[in-house]
Design an enzyme around this catalytic site. Structure first.
Site, PDB file in Angstrom:
ATOM      1  CG  ASP A  96      44.308  12.615 -23.813  1.00 21.68           C
ATOM      2  OD1 ASP A  96      43.348  11.825 -23.926  1.00 21.68           O
ATOM      3  OD2 ASP A  96      44.394  13.441 -22.889  1.00 21.68           O
ATOM      4  CG  ASP A 111      47.606  17.950 -22.201  1.00 15.97           C
ATOM      5  OD1 ASP A 111      48.787  17.624 -21.981  1.00 15.97           O
ATOM      6  OD2 ASP A 111      46.651  17.512 -21.529  1.00 15.97           O
TER       7      ASP A 111
END
Length: 334
Positions: A208, A225
């Protein structure tokens, strides 16, 4: 809109109160000073916590039911390995030898706080640096495969997204024929793009990797993340830094790959997947919002979702992707 079923895990965080957040931190030996700031995260719940006599820390509560413990630990292991290779990754903090902790019904991890701004996509020097960092992630990512995390595929991002939206009644009845037709045509084009590439190499990737997951300061970059880390093609960690008109994307791509190929080779045939992967992300994003729509945080943050206008624009964006998946790939000027 059609009546929507109560979706699994949609109310997962209704019992996560401030006192439980502080209790979780203090169970690990931290002394909170009472400062609590909710950060911009919806799939999980992420908070900045003030700690007495120390720097602020970040606590992330994983959405119940989304990942198995093994899948989360596999993400943590990957992050820690990259950090040991002196990559600017923000890994979870090991406390009492563990990175994954439990408090009541919640699993959580703790991270150091890092600050910065999102990168400017017209900063070519910075794009080259990002390309180098992605290559280093991929060099480590190809050493071995994940065993408990998924693979990015047409099935789980495309077919399953279409099936879910239709079966759960999200697509307005008058748009359903157009949605089915557009999805079928687009998925066919995506399959053709993958077919053109042929034998595709899958490796452990960020998964991502977009500008919001890069924090830039005056002299440093941090990558954050890895919650969506999975097996996938190298180009997945590159294409989300391409925006604007075709000539702008070509310039951005060449800077990224110029940096990337200083550390790792890149197979240019993967450029045929850029618009295919963009299409899958559009489909998956709509289904992700739908799967979480009964979560109050989603209704507050995305009030425009599940309106007639949203679905009109969604079908239009998919139709535009049909044309884009038929265009020649971007040029890499080696």
């Amino acid at each position: 809109m059609n009546k929507i079923k109560n979706l699994n895990n949609s109310l997962a965080y209704q019992d996560l109160r401030p006192d439980e957040i502080f209790d979780a931190i203090e169970s690990l030996g931290f002394r909170s000073n009472g400062r609590l700031l909710a950060l911009n995260s919806y799939e999980n719940r992420v908070y900045q916590i003030g700690v007495s006599d120390s720097e602020n820390i970040i606590i992330k509560f994983y959405r119940p039911g989304r990942w198995s413990d093994n899948a989360i630990l596999e993400e943590h292991k990957f992050s820690l390995e990259l950090a040991l290779e002196e990559m600017p990754i923000v890994p979870p903090i090991k406390i009492h030898g563990q990175t994954l902790h439990k408090k009541n019904n919640f699993r959580f991890a703790v991270f150091k706080q890092k600050s910065g701004r999102a990168p400017e996509l017209d900063d070519m020097k910075l794009l080259k640096q990002i390309g180098r960092l992605v290559a280093r992630i991929h060099m480590h990512g190809e050493i071995y495969d994940f065993s408990d995390r998924p693979t990015l595929s047409i099935k789980n991002f495309g077919n399953e997204s279409k099936k879910f939206l239709l079966e759960e009644g999200f697509i307005p009845s008058d748009l359903e024929p157009a949605y089915r037709s557009v999805c079928d045509a687009l998925l066919n084009n995506i399959q053709n793009c993958y077919g053109y590439v042929g034998d595709l190499q899958y490796l452990r990737i960020h998964g991502d990797f977009h500008p919001s997951n890069v924090l830039v300061t005056s002299d440093q970059i941090h990558i954050v993340d890895l919650d969506d880390t999975r097996m996938g093609p190298a180009i997945q960690d590159i294409w989300m830094f391409l925006s604007g008109q075709r000539d702008e994307q070509t310039g951005q791509l060449n800077e990224l790959l110029d940096g990337y190929t200083q550390f790792r080779s890149f197979n240019p045939i993967e450029l045929h997947l850029v618009e295919a992967l963009r299409s899958l992300r559009i489909m998956h994003y709509a289904a992700w919002l739908a799967r979480r729509w009964e979560d109050p945080a989603f209704k507050y943050a995305f009030p425009w979702f599940n309106t007639t206008k949203y679905w009109d624009e969604h079908v239009l964006s998919l139709r535009e992707q049909i044309a884009l998946t038929q265009e020649p790939p971007l040029n890499w000027l080696v």
